[in-house]
Write a protein that holds these residues in place. Sequence first.
Motif, PDB file in Angstrom:
ATOM      1  N   ALA A  36       7.764   7.960 -12.216  1.00 35.07           N
ATOM      2  CA  ALA A  36       7.986   7.750 -10.784  1.00 35.07           C
ATOM      3  C   ALA A  36       7.968   6.257 -10.454  1.00 35.07           C
ATOM      4  N   ILE A  37       7.066   5.517 -11.097  1.00 29.72           N
ATOM      5  CA  ILE A  37       6.993   4.068 -10.881  1.00 29.72           C
ATOM      6  C   ILE A  37       8.291   3.414 -11.356  1.00 29.72           C
ATOM      7  N   SER A  38       8.766   3.826 -12.523  1.00 28.70           N
ATOM      8  CA  SER A  38      10.007   3.268 -13.078  1.00 28.70           C
ATOM      9  C   SER A  38      11.185   3.540 -12.141  1.00 28.70           C
ATOM     10  N   ARG A  39      11.273   4.763 -11.642  1.00 27.75           N
ATOM     11  CA  ARG A  39      12.376   5.110 -10.713  1.00 27.75           C
ATOM     12  C   ARG A  39      12.308   4.266  -9.445  1.00 27.75           C
ATOM     13  N   ALA A  40      11.086   4.030  -8.968  1.00 29.86           N
ATOM     14  CA  ALA A  40      10.928   3.246  -7.735  1.00 29.86           C
ATOM     15  C   ALA A  40      11.426   1.813  -7.907  1.00 29.86           C
ATOM     16  N   THR A  41      11.315   1.262  -9.139  1.00 27.37           N
ATOM     17  CA  THR A  41      11.761  -0.118  -9.352  1.00 27.37           C
ATOM     18  C   THR A  41      13.278  -0.257  -9.224  1.00 27.37           C
ATOM     19  N   SER A  95       4.542  -1.862 -15.968  1.00 27.41           N
ATOM     20  CA  SER A  95       3.180  -2.155 -16.462  1.00 27.41           C
ATOM     21  C   SER A  95       2.305  -2.766 -15.372  1.00 27.41           C
ATOM     22  N   GLN A  96       2.883  -3.688 -14.594  1.00 21.08           N
ATOM     23  CA  GLN A  96       2.130  -4.321 -13.493  1.00 21.08           C
ATOM     24  C   GLN A  96       1.665  -3.283 -12.484  1.00 21.08           C
ATOM     25  N   GLU A  97       2.578  -2.363 -12.109  1.00 25.04           N
ATOM     26  CA  GLU A  97       2.247  -1.356 -11.093  1.00 25.04           C
ATOM     27  C   GLU A  97       1.269  -0.324 -11.647  1.00 25.04           C
ATOM     28  N   VAL A  98       1.441   0.046 -12.923  1.00 25.46           N
ATOM     29  CA  VAL A  98       0.486   0.964 -13.572  1.00 25.46           C
ATOM     30  C   VAL A  98      -0.917   0.341 -13.543  1.00 25.46           C
ATOM     31  N   ASP A  99      -1.004  -0.932 -13.915  1.00 24.44           N
ATOM     32  CA  ASP A  99      -2.302  -1.615 -13.932  1.00 24.44           C
ATOM     33  C   ASP A  99      -2.900  -1.694 -12.537  1.00 24.44           C
ATOM     34  N   ARG A 100      -2.050  -1.939 -11.542  1.00 24.45           N
ATOM     35  CA  ARG A 100      -2.526  -2.028 -10.150  1.00 24.45           C
ATOM     36  C   ARG A 100      -3.115  -0.686  -9.704  1.00 24.45           C
ATOM     37  N   GLN A 101      -2.373   0.402  -9.969  1.00 28.55           N
ATOM     38  CA  GLN A 101      -2.842   1.736  -9.575  1.00 28.55           C
ATOM     39  C   GLN A 101      -4.115   2.123 -10.337  1.00 28.55           C
ATOM     40  N   ALA A 102      -4.172   1.744 -11.627  1.00 24.34           N
ATOM     41  CA  ALA A 102      -5.360   2.055 -12.429  1.00 24.34           C
ATOM     42  C   ALA A 102      -6.588   1.333 -11.886  1.00 24.34           C
ATOM     43  N   LYS A 103      -6.408   0.074 -11.475  1.00 22.23           N
ATOM     44  CA  LYS A 103      -7.535  -0.694 -10.923  1.00 22.23           C
ATOM     45  C   LYS A 103      -8.019  -0.086  -9.609  1.00 22.23           C
ATOM     46  N   LEU A 104      -7.072   0.301  -8.754  1.00 21.86           N
ATOM     47  CA  LEU A 104      -7.444   0.933  -7.486  1.00 21.86           C
ATOM     48  C   LEU A 104      -8.246   2.213  -7.728  1.00 21.86           C
ATOM     49  N   ALA A 105      -7.770   3.037  -8.696  1.00 25.84           N
ATOM     50  CA  ALA A 105      -8.451   4.299  -8.991  1.00 25.84           C
ATOM     51  C   ALA A 105      -9.840   4.046  -9.573  1.00 25.84           C
ATOM     52  N   THR A 106      -9.940   3.033 -10.446  1.00 27.63           N
ATOM     53  CA  THR A 106     -11.236   2.689 -11.049  1.00 27.63           C
ATOM     54  C   THR A 106     -12.199   2.195  -9.980  1.00 27.63           C
ATOM     55  N   ASP A 107     -11.709   1.318  -9.100  1.00 26.79           N
ATOM     56  CA  ASP A 107     -12.543   0.761  -8.029  1.00 26.79           C
ATOM     57  C   ASP A 107     -13.011   1.835  -7.049  1.00 26.79           C
ATOM     58  N   SER A 108     -12.212   2.916  -6.942  1.00 26.22           N
ATOM     59  CA  SER A 108     -12.588   3.990  -6.009  1.00 26.22           C
ATOM     60  C   SER A 108     -13.521   5.011  -6.668  1.00 26.22           C
ATOM     61  N   GLY A 109     -13.887   4.750  -7.947  1.00 24.57           N
ATOM     62  CA  GLY A 109     -14.881   5.597  -8.597  1.00 24.57           C
ATOM     63  C   GLY A 109     -14.336   6.763  -9.400  1.00 24.57           C
TER      64      GLY A 109
END
Length: 204
Positions: A36-41, A95-109
């Motif tokens: 989905a991220i790839s398609r959005a780009t 990769s940038q967007e995957v990392d961004r989403q992963a950080k948000l999810a990690t930060d949210s617990g």
Amino acid sequence: MKEPLRLGLTGGIGSGKSTVATMLAECGAAVIDSDAISRATTASGGVALPAIVATFGPQMLGADGALDRGAMRQLVFGDTSARHRLESIIHPLVSQEVDRQAKLATDSGKTCLVFDVPLLVESGARWRGKLDRVLVIDCPAETQIERVMARSGIGTEEVQRIIDAQASREARLSAADIVIYNGAGVSLPALRESVQSLLPSLGL
């Protein structure tokens, strides 16, 4: 804060991977969908489009301003260098967007991050190094063909071509840490039971 488990989720077309991703999300996992991220780009206004136009020309855009997928597919199908140029544009952005989403999810617990990657096995070390475990949704090719024809209305030969372009069933299974079998005889409740049996080991 404890690092979440990073689970790669993959499977061939028609395997039921998206259904399993939805079930894991319902159980509290953060699902990060690389496709989905790839398609959005490459959608209208997508961040990859300026570089694609600069590299391949404005004829690669459709009337809606998005990437003309048919034209690009034709171009890269028999031209490895064109495919590599396209990947060199899209992969870093994904990769940038995957990392961004992963950080948000990690930060949210979130305790489990599920990276939904259709071509995980094909991508080799690019993905494997980011993951703690790989979950493969497995089913025979004839089941894949039946499901994709039923949902998409495309012919047997076209589905077979898609399957042939993906990693083999054997390659996916050899890359798996965990396998859920989802062949023709597996009901939705049985699939859900298989997913739920994994939850404690995934921190969910």
